[in-house]
Design an enzyme around this catalytic site. Structure first.
Site, PDB file in Angstrom:
ATOM      1  N   HIS A 170      42.635 -16.758 -27.530  1.00 26.94           N
ATOM      2  CA  HIS A 170      43.153 -17.301 -28.783  1.00 26.94           C
ATOM      3  C   HIS A 170      43.395 -18.798 -28.706  1.00 26.94           C
ATOM      4  CE1 HIS A 170      44.021 -13.391 -30.758  1.00 26.94           C
ATOM      5  NE2 HIS A 170      44.211 -12.974 -29.524  1.00 26.94           N
ATOM      6  N   LEU A 212      45.170  -8.580 -33.725  1.00 29.59           N
ATOM      7  CA  LEU A 212      45.179  -7.268 -33.075  1.00 29.59           C
ATOM      8  C   LEU A 212      44.862  -7.368 -31.588  1.00 29.59           C
ATOM      9  CD1 LEU A 212      43.344  -5.002 -35.706  1.00 29.59           C
ATOM     10  CD2 LEU A 212      45.808  -5.394 -35.414  1.00 29.59           C
ATOM     11  N   TYR A 237      33.916 -26.582 -23.825  1.00 31.70           N
ATOM     12  CA  TYR A 237      33.819 -25.198 -23.352  1.00 31.70           C
ATOM     13  C   TYR A 237      32.490 -24.924 -22.648  1.00 31.70           C
ATOM     14  CZ  TYR A 237      38.171 -24.209 -25.730  1.00 31.70           C
ATOM     15  OH  TYR A 237      39.490 -24.207 -26.103  1.00 31.70           O
ATOM     16  N   LEU A 240      43.980 -22.351 -25.871  1.00 31.13           N
ATOM     17  CA  LEU A 240      44.204 -23.113 -24.642  1.00 31.13           C
ATOM     18  C   LEU A 240      44.803 -24.435 -25.076  1.00 31.13           C
ATOM     19  CD1 LEU A 240      43.762 -24.242 -21.719  1.00 31.13           C
ATOM     20  CD2 LEU A 240      41.410 -24.740 -22.411  1.00 31.13           C
ATOM     21  N   SER A 284      43.836 -11.693 -25.727  1.00 31.36           N
ATOM     22  CA  SER A 284      44.067 -10.283 -26.028  1.00 31.36           C
ATOM     23  C   SER A 284      42.727  -9.568 -25.923  1.00 31.36           C
ATOM     24  CB  SER A 284      44.673 -10.095 -27.424  1.00 31.36           C
ATOM     25  OG  SER A 284      43.763 -10.521 -28.426  1.00 31.36           O
TER      26      SER A 284
END
Length: 226
Positions: free
Chosen positions: A120, A109, A166, A122, A95
């Site tokens: 948010h 939000l 990551y 994976l 988002s």
């Protein structure tokens, strides 16, 4: 609200289905492998994969089912699902966010005027783990974000054991995250988004490879191949 018209060349089958004689071609043939944005009809499949992947490790899901539906309603263009013969095997949900660092509000939000994509979650279906699908999907998602003219960076928060995973995708550590969930603490990481990939969509560097991207895994990475 950002336009994603230029991004559409990236949301297409990863490989073309084999040619079949028109006389024997099946109806409703599904592509062997495709990537597309998710929608609310995918929500239950998303949550089942997420719940299995995270509950066993941390005891908490990044998104509950109502939150999955919430984001797939508000910003489906910031999600990406990998399907094998119509079955969801891996996904990312994001988002927009409009601050330099994540706060608790970022968990629920969507800020349409923001220039940061908050990733948010994976997750990869358990049957398809240890095949490099997590890094491949993240690579494709980050290339897709380059198509969105207002996006300048991607951020996420993760537990410390996921930092090496990551980092291999190009994320850098920002520092400790202000958000805590139950007894869990997180590290915040970011990735710069620059350029417009849709202007280079004919480049081999941008096209999704015909052969899956191979990412060497260490013993530590095998533990976090999501």
């Amino acid at each position: 609200i950002m336009s994603v018209v230029g991004a559409q060349p990236f949301i297409k089958p990863m490989q073309s289905p084999p040619s079949v004689s028109p006389g024997i071609q099946r109806r409703h043939t599904l592509p062997a492998s495709e990537v597309r944005p998710l929608n609310t009809q995918d929500a239950i499949s998303v949550f089942e994969i997420e719940r299995e992947a995270f509950i066993s490790v941390s005891g908490e899901c990044p998104l509950h089912l109502d939150e999955v539906r919430h984001f797939l309603t508000l910003c489906p263009e910031l999600s990406m699902g990998w399907f094998e013969e119509g079955r969801l095997v891996a996904f990312i949900i994001g988002s927009l966010w409009d601050q330099d660092r994540l706060t608790t509000d970022a968990l629920t939000l969507h800020k349409p005027c923001g220039s940061t994509v908050h990733i948010h979650v994976l997750a990869v279906h358990r049957t398809f783990r240890q095949q490099g699908k997590g890094p491949i999907l993240m690579w494709r998602y980050l290339q897709y974000l380059r198509c969105l003219p207002n996006v300048r960076r991607a951020v996420l928060m993760c537990e410390d054991f996921l930092i090496p995973f990551y980092r291999k995708s190009g994320f850098k550590v920002l520092g400790r995250c202000a958000i805590t969930v139950a007894n869990l603490t997180f590290t915040e990481m970011w990735y710069p988004i620059s350029g417009h990939a849709y202007m280079r969509r004919n480049s081999e560097a941008i096209r999704f490879p015909q052969h899956p991207l191979t990412v060497p895994l260490t013993k530590t990475d095998e533990r976090v191949d999501v």
